[in-house]
Each structure stands twice: as structure tokens, then as C-alpha cells.
Scaffold this motif. Structure first.
Motif, PDB file in Angstrom:
ATOM      1  N   VAL A 115       0.836  -1.200   0.000  1.00  0.00           N
ATOM      2  CA  VAL A 115       0.000   0.000   0.000  1.00  0.00           C
ATOM      3  C   VAL A 115       0.871   1.250   0.000  1.00  0.00           C
ATOM      4  CG1 VAL A 115      -1.622   1.352   1.387  1.00  0.00           C
ATOM      5  CG2 VAL A 115      -2.026  -1.075   1.024  1.00  0.00           C
ATOM      6  N   SER A 123      -3.980   7.384  -1.200  1.00  0.00           N
ATOM      7  CA  SER A 123      -4.673   6.367  -0.409  1.00  0.00           C
ATOM      8  C   SER A 123      -6.014   6.885   0.113  1.00  0.00           C
ATOM      9  CB  SER A 123      -3.800   5.894   0.761  1.00  0.00           C
ATOM     10  OG  SER A 123      -3.649   6.910   1.731  1.00  0.00           O
ATOM     11  N   TRP A 128      -9.734   6.109  -2.279  1.00  0.00           N
ATOM     12  CA  TRP A 128     -10.689   5.020  -2.071  1.00  0.00           C
ATOM     13  C   TRP A 128     -10.247   4.029  -0.998  1.00  0.00           C
ATOM     14  CZ3 TRP A 128      -8.928   0.063  -2.828  1.00  0.00           C
ATOM     15  CH2 TRP A 128      -7.706  -0.059  -3.504  1.00  0.00           C
ATOM     16  N   LEU A 129      -8.948   3.885  -0.790  1.00  0.00           N
ATOM     17  CA  LEU A 129      -8.437   2.842   0.099  1.00  0.00           C
ATOM     18  C   LEU A 129      -8.832   3.074   1.552  1.00  0.00           C
ATOM     19  CD1 LEU A 129      -6.727   0.293   0.412  1.00  0.00           C
ATOM     20  CD2 LEU A 129      -4.767   1.784   0.811  1.00  0.00           C
ATOM     21  N   TYR A 130      -8.684   4.294   2.038  1.00  0.00           N
ATOM     22  CA  TYR A 130      -8.984   4.576   3.447  1.00  0.00           C
ATOM     23  C   TYR A 130     -10.455   4.267   3.756  1.00  0.00           C
ATOM     24  CZ  TYR A 130      -9.469   7.133   7.824  1.00  0.00           C
ATOM     25  OH  TYR A 130      -9.734   7.476   9.125  1.00  0.00           O
ATOM     26  N   LEU A 162       0.102   2.256  -3.649  1.00  0.00           N
ATOM     27  CA  LEU A 162      -1.195   2.937  -3.602  1.00  0.00           C
ATOM     28  C   LEU A 162      -1.146   4.273  -2.877  1.00  0.00           C
ATOM     29  CD1 LEU A 162      -3.456  -0.140  -2.781  1.00  0.00           C
ATOM     30  CD2 LEU A 162      -2.923   0.821  -5.022  1.00  0.00           C
ATOM     31  N   SER A 163       0.039   4.681  -2.436  1.00  0.00           N
ATOM     32  CA  SER A 163       0.165   5.915  -1.692  1.00  0.00           C
ATOM     33  C   SER A 163       1.244   6.775  -2.336  1.00  0.00           C
ATOM     34  CB  SER A 163       0.537   5.596  -0.242  1.00  0.00           C
ATOM     35  OG  SER A 163       0.957   6.748   0.439  1.00  0.00           O
ATOM     36  N   THR A 170     -12.400   2.195   2.154  1.00  0.00           N
ATOM     37  CA  THR A 170     -12.584   0.746   2.056  1.00  0.00           C
ATOM     38  C   THR A 170     -12.100   0.050   3.319  1.00  0.00           C
ATOM     39  OG1 THR A 170     -12.272   0.895  -0.337  1.00  0.00           O
ATOM     40  CG2 THR A 170     -12.046  -1.283   0.650  1.00  0.00           C
ATOM     41  N   VAL A 171     -10.941   0.468   3.825  1.00  0.00           N
ATOM     42  CA  VAL A 171     -10.396  -0.110   5.055  1.00  0.00           C
ATOM     43  C   VAL A 171     -11.354   0.125   6.222  1.00  0.00           C
ATOM     44  CG1 VAL A 171      -8.550   0.187   6.771  1.00  0.00           C
ATOM     45  CG2 VAL A 171      -7.977  -0.070   4.355  1.00  0.00           C
ATOM     46  N   THR A 230      -4.106   6.383   6.911  1.00  0.00           N
ATOM     47  CA  THR A 230      -4.421   5.108   6.258  1.00  0.00           C
ATOM     48  C   THR A 230      -3.727   3.963   6.969  1.00  0.00           C
ATOM     49  OG1 THR A 230      -4.618   6.271   4.153  1.00  0.00           O
ATOM     50  CG2 THR A 230      -4.419   3.891   4.056  1.00  0.00           C
ATOM     51  N   ILE A 239      -5.350   0.608   8.551  1.00  0.00           N
ATOM     52  CA  ILE A 239      -4.933  -0.741   8.159  1.00  0.00           C
ATOM     53  C   ILE A 239      -4.560  -1.559   9.385  1.00  0.00           C
ATOM     54  CG2 ILE A 239      -3.125  -2.042   6.960  1.00  0.00           C
ATOM     55  CD1 ILE A 239      -3.131   0.198   4.837  1.00  0.00           C
TER      56      ILE A 239
END
Length: 196
Positions: free
Chosen positions: A38, A109, A112-114, A42-43, A116-117, A52, A56
Motif C-alpha cells: 500500500v 490512499s 478510495w483505500l482509506y 497505492l500511496s 474501504t479499510v 491510512t 490498516i
């Protein structure tokens, strides 16, 4: 110290240790590799990635809790009250970060990732609550001493934390979303997670 000395000197002790801890070793290795992936893929490597990373690590912790339920088939040592408070934390935070950009990490990040986590963490937390209810025969409510105060019934203990956090969030909150409801929700989640 004796255990470490035995692991170093006796090959059979090392083999037994690694065999017993195989699932933990795999889980932590995959978690560490995921964080590295990540961060590098992704970051942007910006300081805001720490938000983020915190999400995680929290998700990883709830994942380990689910593995505990799966392996031990028991709710021994789990605080249902803490899980309930964490589910409230996730709901409040998601109210703020799913529809507005103000409290998201500035790096990629946060695209969308944060979010989603945080959604996965909420789902794992709710699943943990369900597991505690499924294995209720091993859950001892009397030992769940979270929020036990002298003159307050044990079931109401978490309210002693929720109400002051909510009042503080109403009074003192940033305005990054420019929306009183979501700004208060994000601040409430931050305050409640601090004491949960």
C-alpha cells in the motif's frame, strides 16, 4: 529468558515453536507485506498516509480477532462493550468520510483505500459482535468490566464514555467538511476511539 535460550539452542524447540505459531507468522507476514504494498504502490508516501496506516493496523487487529474466534471457537476474554463502542466509532467516522473529503488523507490512499479499510473494519467489528453472541456460552458478562463504575449498572457503563464524547464533539470540532453533522460525527469518532 529461558524460553528464548531453549529456542536458540534446541532445533526441536524451534520447530515446535514455529509449528505452533504458523498461523500467526503467516498473518503478520501478510499484514506487513500489505502495508509495504500500500505504501509503495497505492500511496504517494505523504505524511497523511499515517491515517491510512492507522486504519490498516486497526483492520488487521480485527482480522486477528476473527482468526481467534475461528480457531478457538470461544469468546473468552473478549469485551462486547468495547466492540459495541468500536462499531459506533466506525459508523460515525464513515458518516463523515464516505460523502465528504475533509478528513481523508491527502495522498492517493485517501481516494478510495482509506474508506474501504474503514468499511471492512466495521464489517469485521460487527462480525466479532455476532461471534460473541454465537459463542455466548463462553462469554462471561460479569468479567466484561469495561465501564464498571461504583453506582452505575454495568450495562450502562459505556454510556458514561459516549455522552461526554458526544457533548465535547458538539462543542469542539473542526470544520473541514463545512457540515456540522459530519464534522461532529468525525470528531465524536476520534474522541470515542481515544477512550474506547
Amino acid at each position: 529468558m529461558e524460553t528464548v535460550r531453549r529456542l536458540i539452542n534446541e532445533p526441536s524447540a524451534r520447530v515446535a515453536f514455529f509449528e505452533k505459531q504458523k498461523l500467526n507468522i503467516i498473518f503478520y507476514t501478510v499484514g506487513f507485506a500489505f502495508v509495504l504494498f500500500v505504501y509503495h504502490m497505492l500511496s504517494d508516501g505523504d505524511f497523511s498516509f499515517l491515517l491510512t496506516l492507522g486504519g490498516i493496523v486497526r483492520m488487521f487487529g480485527f482480522g486477528i480477532l476473527m482468526v481467534k474466534f475461528y480457531v478457538q471457537k470461544s469468546a473468552t476474554g473478549i469485551s462486547l462493550k468495547t466492540l459495541e463502542l468500536y462499531s459506533l466509532v466506525f459508523v460515525a467516522r464513515l458518516c463523515s468520510i464516505l460523502f465528504y473529503q475533509g478528513y481523508l488523507p491527502y495522498d492517493s490512499s485517501g481516494d478510495w483505500l482509506y474508506q474501504t479499510v474503514e468499511v471492512i473494519s466495521l464489517l469485521l467489528c460487527v462480525a466479532a459482535i455476532v461471534y460473541v453472541l454465537v459463542y455466548s456460552d463462553s462469554y462471561v458478562a460479569a468479567e466484561d468490566a469495561f465501564g464498571n463504575f461504583k453506582y452505575i449498572p454495568s450495562q450502562l457503563g459505556p454510556i458514561i464514555l459516549v455522552v461526554p464524547c458526544f457533548i465535547l464533539a458538539l462543542l469542539f470540532h473542526p470544520t473541514l467538511n463545512k457540515n456540522k453533522l459530519t464534522d461532529t460525527a468525525w470528531t465524536f469518532a476520534a474522541y470515542l476511539e481515544t477512550v474506547a
